[in-house]
Design an enzyme around this catalytic site. Structure first.
Site, mmCIF file in Angstrom:
data_model
loop_
_atom_site.group_PDB
_atom_site.id
_atom_site.type_symbol
_atom_site.label_atom_id
_atom_site.label_comp_id
_atom_site.label_asym_id
_atom_site.label_seq_id
_atom_site.Cartn_x
_atom_site.Cartn_y
_atom_site.Cartn_z
ATOM 1 N NE ARG A 151 -3.898 -0.207 2.489
ATOM 2 C CZ ARG A 151 -5.130 -0.674 2.237
ATOM 3 N NH1 ARG A 151 -5.337 -1.945 2.057
ATOM 4 N NH2 ARG A 151 -6.151 0.151 2.171
ATOM 5 C CE1 TYR A 154 -4.464 6.892 -3.249
ATOM 6 C CE2 TYR A 154 -4.795 6.201 -0.983
ATOM 7 C CZ TYR A 154 -5.206 6.930 -2.083
ATOM 8 O OH TYR A 154 -6.347 7.684 -2.017
ATOM 9 C CD GLU A 156 5.566 6.108 3.437
ATOM 10 O OE1 GLU A 156 5.369 7.324 3.655
ATOM 11 O OE2 GLU A 156 6.022 5.336 4.307
ATOM 12 N N GLY A 157 3.082 8.091 -1.118
ATOM 13 C CA GLY A 157 2.901 9.105 -2.166
ATOM 14 C C GLY A 157 2.052 10.252 -1.644
ATOM 15 N NE ARG A 195 -12.747 2.820 -4.504
ATOM 16 C CZ ARG A 195 -12.430 4.078 -4.799
ATOM 17 N NH1 ARG A 195 -11.966 4.869 -3.874
ATOM 18 N NH2 ARG A 195 -12.569 4.527 -6.017
ATOM 19 C CG PHE A 200 -19.763 -6.146 0.058
ATOM 20 C CD1 PHE A 200 -18.765 -6.987 -0.428
ATOM 21 C CD2 PHE A 200 -19.773 -5.865 1.419
ATOM 22 C CE1 PHE A 200 -17.789 -7.518 0.419
ATOM 23 C CE2 PHE A 200 -18.808 -6.398 2.273
ATOM 24 C CZ PHE A 200 -17.806 -7.222 1.775
ATOM 25 N NE ARG A 220 -10.812 0.123 5.443
ATOM 26 C CZ ARG A 220 -10.058 -0.796 6.055
ATOM 27 N NH1 ARG A 220 -10.260 -1.094 7.335
ATOM 28 N NH2 ARG A 220 -9.087 -1.403 5.394
ATOM 29 C CG ASP A 282 -7.398 -4.768 4.640
ATOM 30 O OD1 ASP A 282 -7.637 -4.751 3.428
ATOM 31 O OD2 ASP A 282 -8.228 -4.442 5.505
ATOM 32 N N PRO A 283 -5.667 -2.153 6.831
ATOM 33 C CG PRO A 283 -5.632 0.154 6.492
ATOM 34 C CD PRO A 283 -5.738 -1.155 5.753
HETATM 35 N N1 UDP Z 1 -12.907 -5.768 1.314
HETATM 36 C C1 UDP Z 1 -13.640 -6.948 1.408
HETATM 37 N N2 UDP Z 1 -14.169 -7.457 0.266
HETATM 38 C C2 UDP Z 1 -14.056 -6.847 -0.951
HETATM 39 C C3 UDP Z 1 -13.320 -5.643 -1.037
HETATM 40 C C4 UDP Z 1 -12.750 -5.131 0.117
HETATM 41 O O1 UDP Z 1 -13.788 -7.535 2.483
HETATM 42 O O2 UDP Z 1 -14.594 -7.386 -1.930
HETATM 43 C C5 UDP Z 1 -12.350 -5.204 2.560
HETATM 44 C C6 UDP Z 1 -10.879 -4.786 2.475
HETATM 45 O O3 UDP Z 1 -10.037 -5.868 2.781
HETATM 46 C C7 UDP Z 1 -10.836 -3.673 3.520
HETATM 47 C C8 UDP Z 1 -12.215 -3.034 3.444
HETATM 48 O O4 UDP Z 1 -13.052 -4.008 2.829
HETATM 49 O O5 UDP Z 1 -10.672 -4.225 4.808
HETATM 50 C C9 UDP Z 1 -12.240 -1.750 2.649
HETATM 51 O O6 UDP Z 1 -11.631 -2.007 1.414
HETATM 52 P P1 UDP Z 1 -11.594 -0.939 0.245
HETATM 53 O O7 UDP Z 1 -10.760 -1.531 -0.848
HETATM 54 O O8 UDP Z 1 -12.962 -0.506 -0.111
HETATM 55 O O9 UDP Z 1 -10.896 0.348 0.871
HETATM 56 P P2 UDP Z 1 -9.621 0.581 1.828
HETATM 57 O O10 UDP Z 1 -10.213 1.152 3.059
HETATM 58 O O11 UDP Z 1 -8.947 -0.723 2.109
HETATM 59 O O12 UDP Z 1 -8.765 1.505 1.072
#
Ligand code: UDP
Length: 326
Positions: A151, A154, A156-157, A195, A200, A220, A282-283
């Site tokens: 990651r 993005y 660090e950028g 995303r 979903f 999130r 992944d945070p």
């Molecule tokens: N995620 C998930 N299923 C997906 C896409 C993302 O469970 O089909 C999870 C991902 O691992 C993260 C969160 O949803 O924990 C948000 O992911 P996203 O890519 O939308 O944004 P991020 O906050 O990671 O930049």
């Protein structure tokens, strides 16, 4: 005002262009359409105050002839949104371009802003906090970023872009504004950008498995795009002394499993939840502290997750039908 939006055909950019046109401004939308899509601004093309220019933000914008011809010596504001923002889009083979877009893009918009005396707003990100050890995240928190992880291009950028903005303000007198955008969703997201919200909803609409990465216990905070645009505009037009950085996001916090359950209640579907591997770095949690935005901009989100998801489901349903996918 004459306003340049870099990344203007992307998800947030195209929503911003619409808002600026509605409020009477002249908009120049610049994008290389790598993750942006011309379709997102299709109906704006005929608007007398809208111009699209295909260009990469990593090129020398100050000396770009096509752009100079459009600006005719006058530019009031720049919103710098140009950058891939979805993890699958910025990782992998596009990682190096992503860092270049953040860093060279920042220098180029700052130079352009200085040339025209324009105010320039940088769209930074909650990713500057990395996998945060302080929760919720306040602007004074300096973050926990793995500088060599997948990651980092993005994170660090965007961190480097923030430092460029503040150095240009300190040493060159640039008029700057820096916002840190938390997860945002709504109409004009790309159904394929990977995303979580778009995945979903599209999976549910198509009756495909809903892919939860890891256990789904990571959290999130999801901000509806109209709320974000209101915050961006409030920040851009706030007291010039207030440069930020300021968090813009919805402080409601949900696990990814809760998000999946909400989507399942909104979309009649035969989809099942399945688990997939959690991506590296992944945070585990993310939630903005928005006290600063509330006190300085009198801003807070007004659209809750249920309402925003309903509107977003309606958008994707129409979009997938138009594309012949449903
Ligand atoms: N995620 C998930 N299923 C997906 C896409 C993302 O469970 O089909 C999870 C991902 O691992 C993260 C969160 O949803 O924990 C948000 O992911 P996203 O890519 O939308 O944004 P991020 O906050 O990671 O930049």
């Amino acid at each position: 005002m004459k306003i340049l939006v870099t990344g203007g055909t992307g998800f947030i950019g195209s929503n911003l262009c619409r808002h600026l046109l509605r409020t009477g401004h002249e908009v120049i939308c610049l994008d290389n359409n790598y993750t942006g899509r011309l379709e997102n601004v299709q109906e704006l093309m005929a608007h007398p105050n809208f111009t699209f220019i295909e260009q990469d933000v990593t090129c020398d914008l100050k000396h770009d002839q096509k752009l100079s011809a459009l600006l005719k010596g006058h530019l009031d504001q720049i919103y710098n949104l140009a950058c891939p923002a979805s993890p699958p889009a910025y990782q992998g083979k596009h990682a190096i371009e992503t860092t270049k877009t953040c860093v060279l893009g920042a220098i180029n918009v700052l130079e352009l802003a200085l040339e025209y005396g324009a105010t320039v707003l940088q769209s930074s990100t909650s990713e500057v906090y990395g996998d945060p050890l302080v929760h919720p995240q306040v602007e004074s928190y300096r973050g926990n970023v793995n500088p060599i992880g997948i990651r980092a291009c993005y994170d660090e950028g965007k961190r480097c872009a923030e430092s460029l903005f503040f150095d240009y303000a300190r040493h060159m007198g640039a008029k700057i504004k820096v916002i840190r955008i938390f997860n945002t969703y709504g109409p004009f997201m790309d159904p394929k950008d990977g995303r979580v919200v778009s995945n979903f909803i599209c999976q549910a609409l198509k009756g495909e498995d809903i892919t939860i990465y890891g256990t789904g216990s990571q959290t999130r905070s999801f901000c509806y795009v109209d709320d974000l645009i209101a915050g961006m505009s409030a920040m851009m037009n706030s007291d010039p002394e207030f440069q930020g950085p300021v968090n813009l996001g919805n402080p409601g916090e949900f696990t990814i499993k809760e998000l999946a359950d909400k989507v399942l209640t909104l979309v009649p579907t035969k989809s099942q939840l399945i688990q997939k591997e959690l991506p590296q770095d992944d945070p585990k949690c993310r939630r903005p502290d928005i006290s600063l935005a509330q006190s300085k901009l009198n801003w807070r989100p007004t659209i809750d997750l249920n309402e925003g998801l309903k509107r977003t489901c309606a958008y994707f349903s129409a979009r997938l039908q138009a594309d012949g996918v449903l």
